[in-house]
Design a protein around this motif. Structure first.
Motif, short mmCIF file in Angstrom:
data_model
loop_
_atom_site.label_atom_id
_atom_site.label_comp_id
_atom_site.label_asym_id
_atom_site.label_seq_id
_atom_site.Cartn_x
_atom_site.Cartn_y
_atom_site.Cartn_z
N ASP A 139 0.82 -1.21 0.00
CA ASP A 139 0.00 0.00 0.00
C ASP A 139 0.86 1.26 0.00
O ASP A 139 0.51 2.26 -0.66
CB ASP A 139 -0.93 0.00 1.21
N PHE A 140 1.98 1.21 0.72
CA PHE A 140 2.89 2.37 0.75
C PHE A 140 3.48 2.62 -0.63
O PHE A 140 3.54 3.76 -1.10
CB PHE A 140 3.99 2.13 1.78
N GLN A 141 3.94 1.55 -1.28
CA GLN A 141 4.52 1.69 -2.61
C GLN A 141 3.49 2.22 -3.61
O GLN A 141 3.80 3.04 -4.47
CB GLN A 141 5.05 0.34 -3.08
N ALA A 142 2.26 1.74 -3.51
CA ALA A 142 1.22 2.15 -4.45
C ALA A 142 0.77 3.59 -4.24
O ALA A 142 0.27 4.22 -5.17
CB ALA A 142 0.02 1.21 -4.34
N SER A 143 0.95 4.12 -3.03
CA SER A 143 0.46 5.46 -2.72
C SER A 143 1.49 6.56 -2.96
O SER A 143 1.13 7.74 -2.96
CB SER A 143 0.00 5.52 -1.26
N VAL A 144 2.76 6.18 -3.16
CA VAL A 144 3.82 7.17 -3.35
C VAL A 144 4.09 7.35 -4.84
O VAL A 144 4.25 6.35 -5.56
CB VAL A 144 5.11 6.72 -2.62
N LEU A 147 7.90 8.19 -9.62
CA LEU A 147 8.82 9.03 -10.39
C LEU A 147 9.49 10.07 -9.50
O LEU A 147 10.70 10.33 -9.64
CB LEU A 147 8.07 9.70 -11.54
N ILE A 148 8.75 10.63 -8.56
CA ILE A 148 9.33 11.62 -7.64
C ILE A 148 10.37 10.96 -6.75
O ILE A 148 11.45 11.51 -6.50
CB ILE A 148 8.22 12.27 -6.79
N VAL A 149 10.07 9.75 -6.25
CA VAL A 149 11.01 9.03 -5.41
C VAL A 149 12.28 8.69 -6.19
O VAL A 149 13.41 8.85 -5.69
CB VAL A 149 10.35 7.75 -4.85
N ALA A 150 12.12 8.24 -7.43
CA ALA A 150 13.28 7.90 -8.25
C ALA A 150 14.14 9.13 -8.52
O ALA A 150 15.38 9.06 -8.45
CB ALA A 150 12.81 7.29 -9.57
N LEU A 151 13.51 10.26 -8.80
CA LEU A 151 14.27 11.49 -9.02
C LEU A 151 15.04 11.88 -7.76
O LEU A 151 16.20 12.32 -7.85
CB LEU A 151 13.32 12.62 -9.44
N ALA A 152 14.42 11.74 -6.60
CA ALA A 152 15.09 12.10 -5.35
C ALA A 152 16.28 11.20 -5.07
O ALA A 152 17.36 11.67 -4.67
CB ALA A 152 14.08 12.05 -4.19
N ILE A 153 16.11 9.90 -5.28
CA ILE A 153 17.21 8.95 -5.02
C ILE A 153 18.38 9.21 -5.96
O ILE A 153 19.55 9.25 -5.54
CB ILE A 153 16.71 7.51 -5.17
N LEU A 154 18.09 9.39 -7.24
CA LEU A 154 19.17 9.63 -8.21
C LEU A 154 19.85 10.96 -7.98
O LEU A 154 21.07 11.07 -8.16
CB LEU A 154 18.60 9.57 -9.63
N GLY A 172 6.60 -1.17 -9.80
CA GLY A 172 5.56 -2.14 -10.11
C GLY A 172 5.62 -3.45 -9.35
O GLY A 172 4.79 -4.33 -9.58
N TRP A 173 6.58 -3.60 -8.41
CA TRP A 173 6.65 -4.88 -7.70
C TRP A 173 5.40 -5.11 -6.86
O TRP A 173 5.00 -6.26 -6.62
CB TRP A 173 7.89 -4.93 -6.81
N GLU A 174 4.77 -4.02 -6.39
CA GLU A 174 3.59 -4.17 -5.54
C GLU A 174 2.44 -4.81 -6.30
O GLU A 174 1.61 -5.51 -5.70
CB GLU A 174 3.17 -2.81 -4.95
N THR A 175 2.38 -4.59 -7.61
CA THR A 175 1.33 -5.22 -8.41
C THR A 175 1.50 -6.72 -8.43
O THR A 175 0.53 -7.48 -8.27
CB THR A 175 1.35 -4.66 -9.85
N TYR A 176 2.74 -7.18 -8.62
CA TYR A 176 3.00 -8.61 -8.60
C TYR A 176 2.71 -9.20 -7.21
O TYR A 176 2.16 -10.29 -7.10
CB TYR A 176 4.46 -8.89 -8.96
#
Length: 302
Positions: A139-144, A147-154, A172-176
């Motif tokens: 649920d946390f992964q799906a709600s965040v 793209l914003i998280v990826a930009l921040a990490i990079l 997309g791992w949360e979908t699986y």
């Protein structure tokens, strides 16, 4: 005459054979799907043999031939798609860009699928608080906004190919995980799973040999849906300058390099954009066909 004869076996009348032909017709790809398969085969061929197909090195520069138009527009015959602002051959860079983007998409899809599948199986197997923790992460992964998280990490940790692939793989791992958890809970309630469990077979063997093969069709469809999303994610990050870095190349980076010349040298970015569009569209159409072919309800509905 009835579909069953007096002995209870299927008759050879109209009630049985047309239904089988209809089901087979649903599984036969249409002309559009065949074209999509051909395009994807071509893209895969280019990705594998880019080093042999490219007429020039993708970093080879020649300022004397910079911004030359494609050969069919009067440019040099050796540069079929023209050259960019540094005199690099656009076709050669396109071939290597396809290789890089497809490699990132394959690795990212595999990481996300394996991670989500494993966590989904763990949640369905242990249940209780383990299931609660996994679903909270889902649920946390799906709600965040990913793209914003990826930009921040990079932006914070810098960029490297391994880090970039890992970040893309987490998309997309949360979908699986959610999908596999529900499927495993459903399959575990079947009689054969209960019978195997009562024989004392190790749970890992049950999931690998019996459960996963029964949900492989659904996972295959999800893979075809997730793969174009990974390509678009890589394209977006590279377009913004936080993905693949020069002197490397990718479809997103090639598209980003062409935006500065969109009015004067449109041939720099247009080929990469066309490949992105056609590839993601082809994968989506093939995924729809695979879903329909693997859905037994279609043949039953007929």
């Amino acid at each position: 005459m009835s579909a069953l004869d007096a002995g209870g076996t299927p008759s050879r009348g109209r009630g049985f054979l047309p239904r089988r032909r209809t089901a087979a017709r649903h599984q036969r790809p249409s002309l559009l799907v065949k074209i999509c398969f051909a395009w994807l085969a071509l893209v895969l061929f280019v990705a594998i043999f880019a080093g042999w197909l490219a007429p020039f090195g993708y970093t080879e520069q020649s300022l004397l031939t910079r911004l030359k138009p494609p050969a069919f527009l009067g440019g040099p015959a050796e540069h079929i798609l023209g050259t960019d602002g540094l005199g690099r051959d656009v076709l050669s860079r396109l071939f290597f860009a396809v290789r890089t983007s497809i490699l990132i998409a394959f690795l990212g899809t595999a990481i996300g699928a394996v991670t989500g599948t494993v966590l989904g199986i763990i949640a369905a197997h242990f249940r209780g608080w383990v299931d609660d923790i996994v679903m909270v992460l889902v649920d946390f992964q799906a709600s965040v906004p990913f793209l914003i998280v990826a930009l921040a990490i990079l932006a914070f940790f810098g960029n490297s190919f391994v880090l970039f692939v890992c970040i893309v793989g987490l998309f997309g791992w949360e979908t699986y995980a959610r999908l596999v958890r529900g499927l495993v809970l459903s399959v575990s309630g079947e009689g054969y799973a209960f019978a195997i469990r009562t024989l004392g077979v190790h749970p890992a063997r049950i999931y690998l040999r019996h459960v996963l093969p029964n949900i492989a069709g659904v996972l295959t469809v999800q893979l075809t849906l997730n793969f174009p999303e990974i390509i678009l994610l890589e394209t977006s990050l590279s377009f913004l300058g936080l993905g693949v870095q020069p002197p490397g190349t990718s479809l997103g980076l090639a598209l980003g390099e062409g935006r500065n010349y969109i009015a004067t040298a449109w041939w720099i970015g247009l080929p990469a954009g066309a490949v992105i569009f056609l590839t993601t569209l082809s994968i989506s159409l093939v995924g729809d066909w695979v879903r329909d072919a693997l859905d037994p309800s279609l043949s039953r509905a007929e």
